[in-house]
Write a protein that holds these residues in place. Structure first.
Motif, PDB file in Angstrom:
ATOM      1  N   VAL A   1       8.342  -7.277   1.943  1.00  0.00           N
ATOM      2  CA  VAL A   1       7.701  -5.958   1.632  1.00  0.00           C
ATOM      3  C   VAL A   1       8.618  -5.146   1.127  1.00  0.00           C
ATOM      4  O   VAL A   1       9.029  -4.654   0.459  1.00  0.00           O
ATOM      5  CB  VAL A   1       6.535  -5.650   2.787  1.00  0.00           C
ATOM      6  N   ARG A   2       9.729  -5.426   1.925  1.00  0.00           N
ATOM      7  CA  ARG A   2      10.620  -4.624   1.494  1.00  0.00           C
ATOM      8  C   ARG A   2      11.063  -5.132   0.238  1.00  0.00           C
ATOM      9  O   ARG A   2      11.746  -3.588  -0.576  1.00  0.00           O
ATOM     10  CB  ARG A   2      12.425  -4.538   2.488  1.00  0.00           C
ATOM     11  N   SER A   3      11.222  -5.608  -0.506  1.00  0.00           N
ATOM     12  CA  SER A   3      10.967  -6.027  -1.657  1.00  0.00           C
ATOM     13  C   SER A   3      10.263  -5.238  -3.201  1.00  0.00           C
ATOM     14  O   SER A   3      10.733  -5.345  -4.042  1.00  0.00           O
ATOM     15  CB  SER A   3      11.702  -7.111  -2.084  1.00  0.00           C
ATOM     16  N   MET A   4       8.970  -4.831  -2.380  1.00  0.00           N
ATOM     17  CA  MET A   4       8.135  -4.248  -3.528  1.00  0.00           C
ATOM     18  C   MET A   4       8.036  -2.963  -3.462  1.00  0.00           C
ATOM     19  O   MET A   4       9.179  -2.283  -2.964  1.00  0.00           O
ATOM     20  CB  MET A   4       6.721  -4.333  -2.048  1.00  0.00           C
ATOM     21  N   ASP A   5       8.174  -2.460  -5.310  1.00  0.00           N
ATOM     22  CA  ASP A   5       8.559  -1.308  -5.562  1.00  0.00           C
ATOM     23  C   ASP A   5       7.370  -0.727  -5.463  1.00  0.00           C
ATOM     24  O   ASP A   5       6.995   0.806  -5.637  1.00  0.00           O
ATOM     25  CB  ASP A   5       8.716  -1.451  -7.027  1.00  0.00           C
ATOM     26  N   LEU A   6       5.716  -1.338  -5.763  1.00  0.00           N
ATOM     27  CA  LEU A   6       4.821  -0.702  -4.880  1.00  0.00           C
ATOM     28  C   LEU A   6       3.993  -0.830  -3.936  1.00  0.00           C
ATOM     29  O   LEU A   6       3.449  -2.661  -4.714  1.00  0.00           O
ATOM     30  CB  LEU A   6       3.854  -0.270  -6.745  1.00  0.00           C
ATOM     31  N   ILE A   7       3.380  -0.290  -3.671  1.00  0.00           N
ATOM     32  CA  ILE A   7       1.726  -1.036  -2.132  1.00  0.00           C
ATOM     33  C   ILE A   7       1.226  -0.297  -2.352  1.00  0.00           C
ATOM     34  O   ILE A   7       0.730   0.751  -2.840  1.00  0.00           O
ATOM     35  CB  ILE A   7       3.020  -1.074  -0.602  1.00  0.00           C
ATOM     36  N   LEU A   8       0.151  -0.705  -2.796  1.00  0.00           N
ATOM     37  CA  LEU A   8      -1.286  -0.265  -2.689  1.00  0.00           C
ATOM     38  C   LEU A   8      -2.207  -0.709  -1.659  1.00  0.00           C
ATOM     39  O   LEU A   8      -2.958  -1.485  -1.677  1.00  0.00           O
ATOM     40  CB  LEU A   8      -2.241  -1.102  -4.350  1.00  0.00           C
ATOM     41  N   LEU A   9      -2.993   0.442  -0.727  1.00  0.00           N
ATOM     42  CA  LEU A   9      -3.296   0.004   0.226  1.00  0.00           C
ATOM     43  C   LEU A   9      -5.177   0.270  -0.305  1.00  0.00           C
ATOM     44  O   LEU A   9      -5.867   1.357  -0.132  1.00  0.00           O
ATOM     45  CB  LEU A   9      -3.662   1.434   0.962  1.00  0.00           C
ATOM     46  N   CYS A  10      -6.032  -0.404   0.271  1.00  0.00           N
ATOM     47  CA  CYS A  10      -6.918  -1.068  -0.125  1.00  0.00           C
ATOM     48  C   CYS A  10      -7.982  -1.628   0.636  1.00  0.00           C
ATOM     49  O   CYS A  10      -8.557  -2.225   0.898  1.00  0.00           O
ATOM     50  CB  CYS A  10      -6.958  -2.146  -0.988  1.00  0.00           C
ATOM     51  N   VAL A  11      -7.555  -0.497   1.636  1.00  0.00           N
ATOM     52  CA  VAL A  11      -8.087  -0.769   2.929  1.00  0.00           C
ATOM     53  C   VAL A  11      -9.092  -0.174   3.556  1.00  0.00           C
ATOM     54  O   VAL A  11      -8.918   1.252   3.148  1.00  0.00           O
ATOM     55  CB  VAL A  11      -7.328  -1.222   4.676  1.00  0.00           C
ATOM     56  N   LYS A  12      -9.989  -0.499   4.145  1.00  0.00           N
ATOM     57  CA  LYS A  12     -11.372   0.793   5.127  1.00  0.00           C
ATOM     58  C   LYS A  12     -10.263   1.716   5.880  1.00  0.00           C
ATOM     59  O   LYS A  12      -9.042   1.510   6.775  1.00  0.00           O
ATOM     60  CB  LYS A  12     -11.891   0.501   5.846  1.00  0.00           C
ATOM     61  N   PRO A  13     -10.526   3.260   6.037  1.00  0.00           N
ATOM     62  CA  PRO A  13      -9.852   4.286   5.949  1.00  0.00           C
ATOM     63  C   PRO A  13      -9.838   3.888   7.590  1.00  0.00           C
ATOM     64  O   PRO A  13      -8.684   4.512   7.745  1.00  0.00           O
ATOM     65  CB  PRO A  13     -10.536   5.978   6.093  1.00  0.00           C
ATOM     66  N   GLN A  14     -10.769   3.342   8.352  1.00  0.00           N
ATOM     67  CA  GLN A  14     -10.943   2.988   9.704  1.00  0.00           C
ATOM     68  C   GLN A  14      -9.465   2.552  10.373  1.00  0.00           C
ATOM     69  O   GLN A  14      -9.039   1.750  11.480  1.00  0.00           O
ATOM     70  CB  GLN A  14     -11.948   3.350  10.302  1.00  0.00           C
TER      71      GLN A  14
ATOM     72  N   LEU B   1       2.826  -2.632   8.883  1.00  0.00           N
ATOM     73  CA  LEU B   1       3.667  -2.442   7.957  1.00  0.00           C
ATOM     74  C   LEU B   1       4.471  -1.824   8.070  1.00  0.00           C
ATOM     75  O   LEU B   1       5.600  -1.831   7.231  1.00  0.00           O
ATOM     76  CB  LEU B   1       2.499  -2.284   6.737  1.00  0.00           C
ATOM     77  N   LEU B   2       5.404  -0.637   9.196  1.00  0.00           N
ATOM     78  CA  LEU B   2       6.160   0.558   9.318  1.00  0.00           C
ATOM     79  C   LEU B   2       7.609  -0.444   9.160  1.00  0.00           C
ATOM     80  O   LEU B   2       8.378   0.123   8.862  1.00  0.00           O
ATOM     81  CB  LEU B   2       5.683   1.442  10.640  1.00  0.00           C
ATOM     82  N   PRO B   3       7.606  -1.888  10.227  1.00  0.00           N
ATOM     83  CA  PRO B   3       8.667  -2.027  10.267  1.00  0.00           C
ATOM     84  C   PRO B   3       9.596  -1.855   9.333  1.00  0.00           C
ATOM     85  O   PRO B   3      10.585  -2.784   8.851  1.00  0.00           O
ATOM     86  CB  PRO B   3       8.400  -3.259  11.481  1.00  0.00           C
TER      87      PRO B   3
ATOM     88  N   ASN C   1       6.692   7.153   7.456  1.00  0.00           N
ATOM     89  CA  ASN C   1       7.508   7.318   7.419  1.00  0.00           C
ATOM     90  C   ASN C   1       8.149   7.298   6.174  1.00  0.00           C
ATOM     91  O   ASN C   1       9.595   7.233   5.815  1.00  0.00           O
ATOM     92  CB  ASN C   1       8.484   6.823   8.184  1.00  0.00           C
ATOM     93  N   CYS C   2       7.145   7.593   5.163  1.00  0.00           N
ATOM     94  CA  CYS C   2       7.728   7.663   3.331  1.00  0.00           C
ATOM     95  C   CYS C   2       7.424   9.028   2.970  1.00  0.00           C
ATOM     96  O   CYS C   2       6.762   9.468   3.567  1.00  0.00           O
ATOM     97  CB  CYS C   2       6.626   6.297   2.685  1.00  0.00           C
ATOM     98  N   GLN C   3       7.564   8.870   1.514  1.00  0.00           N
ATOM     99  CA  GLN C   3       7.875  10.288   1.058  1.00  0.00           C
ATOM    100  C   GLN C   3       7.301  10.261  -0.326  1.00  0.00           C
ATOM    101  O   GLN C   3       6.433  11.274  -0.540  1.00  0.00           O
ATOM    102  CB  GLN C   3       9.818  10.549   0.771  1.00  0.00           C
ATOM    103  N   LYS C   4       6.980   9.224  -0.621  1.00  0.00           N
ATOM    104  CA  LYS C   4       6.679   8.439  -2.542  1.00  0.00           C
ATOM    105  C   LYS C   4       5.079   7.468  -2.066  1.00  0.00           C
ATOM    106  O   LYS C   4       4.623   6.865  -2.109  1.00  0.00           O
ATOM    107  CB  LYS C   4       6.909   7.545  -3.302  1.00  0.00           C
ATOM    108  N   VAL C   5       4.355   9.216  -2.265  1.00  0.00           N
ATOM    109  CA  VAL C   5       2.783   9.425  -2.084  1.00  0.00           C
ATOM    110  C   VAL C   5       1.975   9.287  -3.104  1.00  0.00           C
ATOM    111  O   VAL C   5       1.849  11.006  -3.341  1.00  0.00           O
ATOM    112  CB  VAL C   5       2.239   9.535  -0.539  1.00  0.00           C
ATOM    113  N   VAL C   6       1.089   8.582  -3.231  1.00  0.00           N
ATOM    114  CA  VAL C   6      -0.039   8.744  -4.928  1.00  0.00           C
ATOM    115  C   VAL C   6      -1.477   8.228  -4.133  1.00  0.00           C
ATOM    116  O   VAL C   6      -1.385   7.679  -3.078  1.00  0.00           O
ATOM    117  CB  VAL C   6       0.076   8.040  -5.715  1.00  0.00           C
ATOM    118  N   ARG C   7      -2.552   9.690  -3.798  1.00  0.00           N
ATOM    119  CA  ARG C   7      -3.263   9.534  -2.885  1.00  0.00           C
ATOM    120  C   ARG C   7      -4.457   9.834  -4.789  1.00  0.00           C
ATOM    121  O   ARG C   7      -4.989  10.690  -5.552  1.00  0.00           O
ATOM    122  CB  ARG C   7      -3.956  10.873  -1.949  1.00  0.00           C
TER     123      ARG C   7
END
Length: 274
Positions: free
Chosen positions: A60-73, A82-84, A109-115
């Motif tokens: 995961v550390r080598s990923m440039d972009l991560i898309l979260l398509c999971v349920k909010p809960q 995922l954090l580590p 603990n990230c800064q570059k976030v798109v919602r």
């Protein structure tokens, strides 16, 4: 984008993966998937040359972009796993309804976030996605816009609160269209058409009307007036709609949806960590 990870291999995860590939914004060798349900692997791995993962790990550390398509809960439980492995330089795009950028930043603990708030027609490349970015460079914002626009149209807004309004308008919007179509179809059957003919009348009317609008520079009111002859049938229907105060009912319904979106966001914010 160099490497993209999609977490959540359901319908939307598959839709985005396919759209990214179809638009040539990523290659199969640079597209990755994670989902706890290994049964989803067969479908999404038609899009990727990489192993299917059920848990985050060092890759995961080598990923440039991560898309979260999971349920909010499911987000808080996912964030703990995922954090580590999350790189501070990765861009995180969330399509989770109601989970704020502030919450995502805190949990990951990230800064570059798109919602982003997509809608159902994204599955056929006709979607409408409203999104907001924080802490992205101009180049990164442009890349995100192209990625999200690969499923249809994408609109960036500055205020995150507008995503609640987008949920009410475009997110829930397809249901409103279907409700109106259903009512028209039922009226057609009541007037004597069989169900098959009634469905054809309504579907073709909606499809043709939208295509006509898309090919014209004229606005909605121009077309409404153009169809409405004085003293004619359309005017009679419009008069009845006015008497029933149809527009006010629509406005009230959309406002209820917007308020509910805010309530759900606050409820998710207050929910205990799982």
């Amino acid at each position: 984008m160099k490497q993209i990870l999609i977490i959540g291999a359901g319908n939307m995860g598959y839709t985005y993966g396919k759209s990214f590939l179809d638009s040539s914004q990523v290659t199969r060798e640079r597209l990755f998937f994670i989902d706890q349900d290994a049964d989803k692997a067969e479908r999404v791995m038609t899009l990727s040359d990489n192993p299917f993962h059920t848990e985050p790990s060092g890759f995961v550390r080598s990923m440039d972009l991560i898309l979260l398509c999971v349920k909010p809960q499911d987000f808080r439980q996912l964030s703990n796993r995922l954090l580590p492995y999350l790189s501070p330089d990765s861009i995180v795009i969330s399509i989770m309804a109601g989970v704020s950028i502030e919450s995502i930043r805190f949990e990951l603990n990230c800064q570059k976030v798109v919602r982003a708030m997509p809608n159902l027609p994204a599955a056929i490349g006709k979607g409408m996605t409203v999104y907001t970015c924080q802490q992205l460079s101009q180049t990164e914002s442009h890349e995100v816009s192209k990625l999200l626009g690969s499923t249809g149209k994408a609109l960036e807004v500055e205020q995150e609160d507008l995503l609640d309004a987008a949920t009410a308008i475009s997110g829930s919007g397809p249901a409103y269209v279907y409700i109106f179509m259903k009512a028209m179809q039922q009226s057609a059957e009541a007037m004597g058409f069989d169900s098959e003919a009634a469905e054809l009348l309504v579907r073709q009317t909606f499809e043709g009307s939208i295509d006509l609008l898309q090919q014209s520079e004229d606005g909605l009111q121009v077309w409404i007036d153009r169809v409405s002859s004085k003293g004619g049938t359309t005017e009679a229907a419009r008069n009845t709609f006015d008497e029933q105060d149809l527009e006010s009912a629509i406005h009230a319904g959309l406002e209820s949806a917007r308020v509910r979106a805010g309530e759900l966001r606050e409820a998710i914010k207050r929910s205990p960590a799982g």
